[in-house]
Write an enzyme that holds these catalytic residues in place. Structure first.
Site, PDB file in Angstrom:
ATOM      1  N   ASN A  16       6.913 -19.234  18.917  1.00 53.71           N
ATOM      2  CA  ASN A  16       7.233 -19.158  20.349  1.00 53.71           C
ATOM      3  C   ASN A  16       8.381 -18.199  20.677  1.00 53.71           C
ATOM      4  O   ASN A  16       8.360 -17.545  21.718  1.00 53.71           O
ATOM      5  CB  ASN A  16       7.584 -20.576  20.839  1.00 53.71           C
ATOM      6  CG  ASN A  16       8.239 -20.557  22.194  1.00 53.71           C
ATOM      7  OD1 ASN A  16       7.591 -20.313  23.204  1.00 53.71           O
ATOM      8  ND2 ASN A  16       9.559 -20.766  22.230  1.00 53.71           N
ATOM      9  N   SER A  46       1.224 -12.568  25.498  1.00 52.80           N
ATOM     10  CA  SER A  46       1.640 -12.371  26.888  1.00 52.80           C
ATOM     11  C   SER A  46       0.560 -11.575  27.603  1.00 52.80           C
ATOM     12  O   SER A  46      -0.193 -10.818  26.964  1.00 52.80           O
ATOM     13  CB  SER A  46       2.938 -11.572  26.924  1.00 52.80           C
ATOM     14  OG  SER A  46       3.186 -11.096  28.229  1.00 52.80           O
ATOM     15  N   TYR A 104       7.950  -4.511  24.555  1.00 53.19           N
ATOM     16  CA  TYR A 104       7.574  -5.925  24.693  1.00 53.19           C
ATOM     17  C   TYR A 104       6.049  -6.080  24.662  1.00 53.19           C
ATOM     18  O   TYR A 104       5.503  -6.838  23.862  1.00 53.19           O
ATOM     19  CB  TYR A 104       8.174  -6.505  25.975  1.00 53.19           C
ATOM     20  CG  TYR A 104       7.817  -7.964  26.197  1.00 53.19           C
ATOM     21  CD1 TYR A 104       8.441  -8.967  25.465  1.00 53.19           C
ATOM     22  CD2 TYR A 104       6.843  -8.339  27.123  1.00 53.19           C
ATOM     23  CE1 TYR A 104       8.108 -10.310  25.657  1.00 53.19           C
ATOM     24  CE2 TYR A 104       6.510  -9.666  27.332  1.00 53.19           C
ATOM     25  CZ  TYR A 104       7.147 -10.648  26.590  1.00 53.19           C
ATOM     26  OH  TYR A 104       6.804 -11.973  26.782  1.00 53.19           O
ATOM     27  N   SER A 126       4.636  -5.288  21.310  1.00 57.35           N
ATOM     28  CA  SER A 126       4.843  -6.374  20.334  1.00 57.35           C
ATOM     29  C   SER A 126       3.852  -7.510  20.571  1.00 57.35           C
ATOM     30  O   SER A 126       3.325  -8.095  19.630  1.00 57.35           O
ATOM     31  CB  SER A 126       6.281  -6.891  20.406  1.00 57.35           C
ATOM     32  OG  SER A 126       6.498  -7.636  21.593  1.00 57.35           O
ATOM     33  N   LYS A 127       3.557  -7.800  21.843  1.00 56.45           N
ATOM     34  CA  LYS A 127       2.642  -8.902  22.145  1.00 56.45           C
ATOM     35  C   LYS A 127       1.194  -8.512  21.833  1.00 56.45           C
ATOM     36  O   LYS A 127       0.377  -9.355  21.472  1.00 56.45           O
ATOM     37  CB  LYS A 127       2.803  -9.338  23.600  1.00 56.45           C
ATOM     38  CG  LYS A 127       4.161  -9.977  23.895  1.00 56.45           C
ATOM     39  CD  LYS A 127       4.402 -11.208  23.039  1.00 56.45           C
ATOM     40  CE  LYS A 127       5.667 -11.944  23.412  1.00 56.45           C
ATOM     41  NZ  LYS A 127       5.837 -13.185  22.634  1.00 56.45           N
ATOM     42  N   ILE A 148       5.841 -17.294  34.284  1.00 56.16           N
ATOM     43  CA  ILE A 148       6.224 -18.702  34.104  1.00 56.16           C
ATOM     44  C   ILE A 148       7.718 -18.820  34.416  1.00 56.16           C
ATOM     45  O   ILE A 148       8.508 -17.965  34.011  1.00 56.16           O
ATOM     46  CB  ILE A 148       5.945 -19.158  32.648  1.00 56.16           C
ATOM     47  CG1 ILE A 148       4.500 -18.820  32.226  1.00 56.16           C
ATOM     48  CG2 ILE A 148       6.256 -20.641  32.478  1.00 56.16           C
ATOM     49  CD1 ILE A 148       3.400 -19.428  33.069  1.00 56.16           C
TER      50      ILE A 148
HETATM   51  N1  LIG Z   1       8.188 -16.800  30.851  1.00 56.49           N
HETATM   52  C1  LIG Z   1       7.126 -16.013  31.009  1.00 56.49           C
HETATM   53  O1  LIG Z   1       6.721 -15.690  32.128  1.00 56.49           O
HETATM   54  C2  LIG Z   1       6.373 -15.514  29.802  1.00 56.49           C
HETATM   55  C3  LIG Z   1       5.296 -14.638  30.026  1.00 56.49           C
HETATM   56  C4  LIG Z   1       4.582 -14.161  28.933  1.00 56.49           C
HETATM   57  C5  LIG Z   1       4.923 -14.568  27.642  1.00 56.49           C
HETATM   58  N2  LIG Z   1       5.974 -15.415  27.458  1.00 56.49           N
HETATM   59  C6  LIG Z   1       6.276 -15.780  26.064  1.00 56.49           C
HETATM   60  O2  LIG Z   1       6.494 -17.172  25.941  1.00 56.49           O
HETATM   61  C7  LIG Z   1       7.444 -17.423  24.888  1.00 56.49           C
HETATM   62  C8  LIG Z   1       8.584 -18.272  25.409  1.00 56.49           C
HETATM   63  O3  LIG Z   1       9.203 -17.554  26.460  1.00 56.49           O
HETATM   64  P1  LIG Z   1      10.223 -18.213  27.505  1.00 56.49           P
HETATM   65  O4  LIG Z   1       9.857 -17.683  28.828  1.00 56.49           O
HETATM   66  O5  LIG Z   1      10.327 -19.674  27.275  1.00 56.49           O
HETATM   67  O6  LIG Z   1      11.542 -17.442  27.056  1.00 56.49           O
HETATM   68  P2  LIG Z   1      13.054 -17.894  26.914  1.00 56.49           P
HETATM   69  O7  LIG Z   1      13.834 -16.628  26.915  1.00 56.49           O
HETATM   70  O8  LIG Z   1      13.400 -18.966  27.880  1.00 56.49           O
HETATM   71  O9  LIG Z   1      13.040 -18.519  25.443  1.00 56.49           O
HETATM   72  C9  LIG Z   1      12.879 -17.709  24.313  1.00 56.49           C
HETATM   73  C10 LIG Z   1      13.218 -18.518  23.087  1.00 56.49           C
HETATM   74  O10 LIG Z   1      13.242 -17.611  21.975  1.00 56.49           O
HETATM   75  C11 LIG Z   1      14.451 -17.762  21.284  1.00 56.49           C
HETATM   76  N3  LIG Z   1      14.851 -16.505  20.660  1.00 56.49           N
HETATM   77  C12 LIG Z   1      14.967 -15.289  21.255  1.00 56.49           C
HETATM   78  N4  LIG Z   1      15.414 -14.386  20.359  1.00 56.49           N
HETATM   79  C13 LIG Z   1      15.555 -15.053  19.187  1.00 56.49           C
HETATM   80  C14 LIG Z   1      15.987 -14.686  17.890  1.00 56.49           C
HETATM   81  N5  LIG Z   1      16.403 -13.449  17.588  1.00 56.49           N
HETATM   82  N6  LIG Z   1      16.006 -15.635  16.926  1.00 56.49           N
HETATM   83  C15 LIG Z   1      15.617 -16.899  17.204  1.00 56.49           C
HETATM   84  N7  LIG Z   1      15.204 -17.318  18.402  1.00 56.49           N
HETATM   85  C16 LIG Z   1      15.194 -16.396  19.368  1.00 56.49           C
HETATM   86  C17 LIG Z   1      15.473 -18.213  22.335  1.00 56.49           C
HETATM   87  O11 LIG Z   1      16.584 -18.859  21.739  1.00 56.49           O
HETATM   88  C18 LIG Z   1      14.611 -19.156  23.165  1.00 56.49           C
HETATM   89  O12 LIG Z   1      14.574 -20.444  22.563  1.00 56.49           O
HETATM   90  C19 LIG Z   1       7.894 -16.043  24.399  1.00 56.49           C
HETATM   91  O13 LIG Z   1       7.123 -15.697  23.265  1.00 56.49           O
HETATM   92  C20 LIG Z   1       7.546 -15.125  25.557  1.00 56.49           C
HETATM   93  O14 LIG Z   1       7.344 -13.795  25.150  1.00 56.49           O
HETATM   94  C21 LIG Z   1       6.711 -15.886  28.500  1.00 56.49           C
END
Ligand SMILES: NC(=O)c1ccc[n+]([C@@H]2O[C@H](COP(=O)([O-])OP(=O)(O)OC[C@H]3O[C@@H](n4cnc5c(N)ncnc54)[C@H](O)[C@@H]3O)[C@@H](O)[C@H]2O)c1
Length: 250
Positions: free
Chosen positions: A91, A143, A157, A160-161, A190
């Site tokens: 995640n 994503s 980004y 990577s996805k 989200i």
């Molecule tokens: N929020 C959105 O709209 C959205 C959209 C598409 C994809 N995503 C994907 O969903 C997943 C969760 O995203 P989110 O929105 O909850 O993001 P967020 O930024 O709230 O959480 C990201 C998490 O990753 C951890 N993290 C980041 N860099 C790190 C590192 N170097 N080492 C260890 N942990 C690390 C952070 O501590 C956190 O717990 C991600 O993979 C993100 O790419 C989110």
């Protein structure tokens, strides 16, 4: 509170489970009877203690997810602690907002490291245990950017996805003979810290493109992760499920 207990006694390993979508995934797995190990880069006791007080089996293992050896050691600790691993959720992710013209190579490498190398290191470390067990499933977080390119972030980004989606398919093919399924979820818009950095104007323009007319909640992504990891999805592998309010229908 959920009433089903689909994951009673199962062991989940997740990266970045202390906030946003990850925290919701952790919460839902715990409510459904799983034990959860969070691979985290820092002390997350403030997140863990309230859950442990509710008698949930949740532990944090501080590690560096971009260091393959440390990830291997963290996985060995989970096995030592709970004897098995049933579900892996990749995640954690990083993002860069720099336009390509201003983007440093360090930035490129660091996002690739967290978003592509780290999920591979965790899969690489866990797969031998899953094969030996003869069961297990992996869910990766992709994503919408993997499919349409970056909307708000630097090109690294989405790149990577895209790699995460392809890694998902490639591992799904290789692991199918062992009955190990590998899937992904592709969220968009989200409400989390990641999208919290958007300006009001940006948020309104994003919502205008979403047929359901709103941003999504972390729990709405988490429930799809649990579905893919569950016995309800035993004929699904190599798939990436959109969770985007209809923004992209493919
Ligand atoms: N929020 C959105 O709209 C959205 C959209 C598409 C994809 N995503 C994907 O969903 C997943 C969760 O995203 P989110 O929105 O909850 O993001 P967020 O930024 O709230 O959480 C990201 C998490 O990753 C951890 N993290 C980041 N860099 C790190 C590192 N170097 N080492 C260890 N942990 C690390 C952070 O501590 C956190 O717990 C991600 O993979 C993100 O790419 C989110």
């Amino acid at each position: 509170m959920r009433t089903t207990r689909r994951f009673e006694g199962q062991v989940v390993v997740i990266t970045g489970g202390n906030r946003g979508i990850g925290a919701s995934i952790v919460q839902q797995f715990l409510e459904e009877g799983a034990k959860v190990a969070i691979l985290s880069r820092r002390d997350i006791s403030a997140f863990l203690i309230p859950l442990q007080r509710q008698s949930y089996h949740v532990e944090a293992i501080e590690t560096v997810i971009t260091d393959a050896q440390r990830v291997k050691d963290a996985v060995a600790r989970v096995i030592e602690m709970w004897g098995r691993i049933d579900i892996v959720v990749n995640n954690a992710a990083a993002i860069s907002r720099e336009p390509v013209t201003a983007m440093s190579l360090e930035s490129w490498h660091s996002v690739i490291d967290v978003n592509v190398n780290a999920p591979f290191y965790l899969c690489h470390a866990v797969i031998p245990y899953l094969i030996e067990q003869g069961s297990g499933t992996i869910v990766n977080m992709s994503s919408v950017a993997a499919k349409v390119g970056d909307l708000t972030a630097a090109p690294v980004y989405g790149t990577s996805k895209g790699a995460v989606t392809t890694l998902t398919r490639s591992l799904a093919r290789q692991l199918a003979p062992y009955k190990i399924r590998v899937n992904a979820v592709a969220p968009h818009a989200i409400v989390t810290e990641m999208s919290g950095q958007w300006s009001e104007e940006k948020r309104a323009s994003v919502i205008a493109t979403i047929p359901l007319g709103r941003m999504g909640e972390a729990r709405e992504v988490a429930s799809v992760v649990l579905f893919l990891a569950s016995e309800e999805a035993t004929f699904i592998t190599g798939e990436t499920i959109n969770v985007n309010g209809g923004y992209l229908m493919d």
